[in-house]
Write an enzyme that holds these catalytic residues in place. Structure first.
Site: not given
Ligand code: HEM
Length: 339
Positions: A70, A74, A78, A82, A84, A102, A171, A201-202, A254, A257, A262
């Site tokens: 993640r 993120h 942005v 780099d 940042s 954040n 988003p 998001h698994t 999820d 699991t 997966d």
């Protein structure tokens, strides 16, 4: 008096327009000078060392994999990838850590600090924090069962951050499908990339404040009220009361699991049990024509998901900050620009 009739732009044309404008805006940017062998002679141990460090991290806490993946996302959304996102606030610089997607949410900075200090001891001032994060995200995915892909490297670390872009580009879970897709298209990522990358998001967790609207909204409707979903829904509701409280209580994105990379996230969406509104919209929104087909494809074909996820991660990792290539640096400490 009758209201004036305004021409309405269909969603597909709207998205095509965004993709077109974004292509024009981006057409001036040169291709990133990223290569697979950038560190071959300057720091030949870099890939091996990052892998070993990530192994240690995931072994001590399996959620580390999700945190790092993640963080990379993120970072890239942005100003490009780099580093940042890693910058702390100082008197001279407002970082991205307190931007609304954040704050109290993004974690894993200490993991990157630990990897950086190992890399610095072997190859001082050679490997950028942005590259470390990109390689660590790939290793994180592999370590919890996901696919391998080659990571092009040679990114520079920025000497700036953007609190504003962190608020606008990333988003958020209660945005509608079109709005989420637009944010990907704006950066040159496609609808296919949106669906495949959402498959991250698994793994990992979400906090109550990010899924309350969903579980007291249309969760019951999309999941069809089957006995199993009802049991899970009441668990979610007790972790996240309607009246408020428990904002930071976490539940797996999820639940089937939670620590394995997966395709079960897509099965969850077929069952109408996506935890975030933005997840379930990929399958259940009335506008989810293309995205619904992709969700079905990835649910039935793990190989197709893994191949697309790998390609989309490389594409996202190649989002560059043209300023960083001109004025960027290799930070000594990922949290601070060099003096
Ligand atoms: C499609 C739009 C997306 C939205 C709206 C979204 C939103 C969110 C939210 C709200 C959370 C929970 C954060 C919290 O409650 O503190 C989350 C977690 C997570 N997201 Fe996303 N995300 C999106 C796409 C992505 C992408 C593209 C990736 C990576 C490629 C990603 C990787 C993750 C991971 C691994 C977690 C779990 C982190 C943890 O355990 O702390 N997400 N996301």
């Amino acid at each position: 008096m009758a209201a004036p009739i305004r021409p309405r732009i269909p969603a597909t044309q709207f998205l095509a327009a965004i993709a077109f404008v974004s292509a024009i805006l981006r057409s001036g940017a040169s291709d990133p000078p990223l290569t697979l062998d950038h560190y071959a002679s300057s720091c030949p141990t870099v890939f091996e060392n990052i892998r070993k460090e990530m192994e240690r991290e995931v072994l001590s806490d399996p959620r580390s994999a999700a945190l790092v993946v993640r963080l990379h996302f993120h970072d890239c959304f942005v100003q490009g990838c780099d580093g940042s996102v890693l910058l702390d606030d100082t008197v001279m610089l407002q970082g991205e850590k307190t931007a609304s997607p954040n704050i109290n949410s993004l974690k894993g900075f200490e993991i990157i600090d630990r990897i950086k200090s190992k890399i610095e001891s072997d190859c001082p001032r050679i490997v950028s924090c942005a590259d470390i994060l990109t390689i660590a995200a790939r290793d994180a995915v592999i370590l919890v069962g996901g696919p391998y892909w080659d990571v092009p490297v040679g990114r520079k670390d920025s000497r700036s951050a953007s609190y504003e872009l962190a608020n606008t580009n990333i988003p958020t879970p209660n945005q509608g499908l079109i709005s989420v897709i637009s944010k990907f298209l704006y950066l040159g990522l496609s609808i296919t990339d949106t669906v495949a990358l959402s498959g991250a998001h698994t793994i990992g967790m979400a906090r109550c404040e990010n899924f309350r609207a969903r579980i007291y909204g249309d969760y019951e409707l999309t999941s069809g009220g089957s006995p199993l979903s009802e049991v899970h829904l009441s668990k979610l509701k007790s972790a996240c009361p309607a009246a408020g409280g428990g904002e930071d209580n976490i539940e797996p994105l999820d639940y089937a699991t939670p620590y394995t990379f997966d395709n079960s996230y897509y099965h969850l969406l077929l069952n109408g049990e996506g935890l975030l509104n933005s997840d379930q919209e990929l399958y259940s929104s009335i506008l989810a024509i293309q995205t619904k087909k992709l969700v079905e494809q990835y649910a039935f074909d793990t190989g197709a998901f893994f191949r697309q996820f790998s390609d989309s991660m490389v594409k996202m990792g190649n989002l560059t900050n043209p300023d960083s290539f001109l004025q960027g640096e290799v930070r000594k400490n990922c949290r601070l620009i060099n003096a």
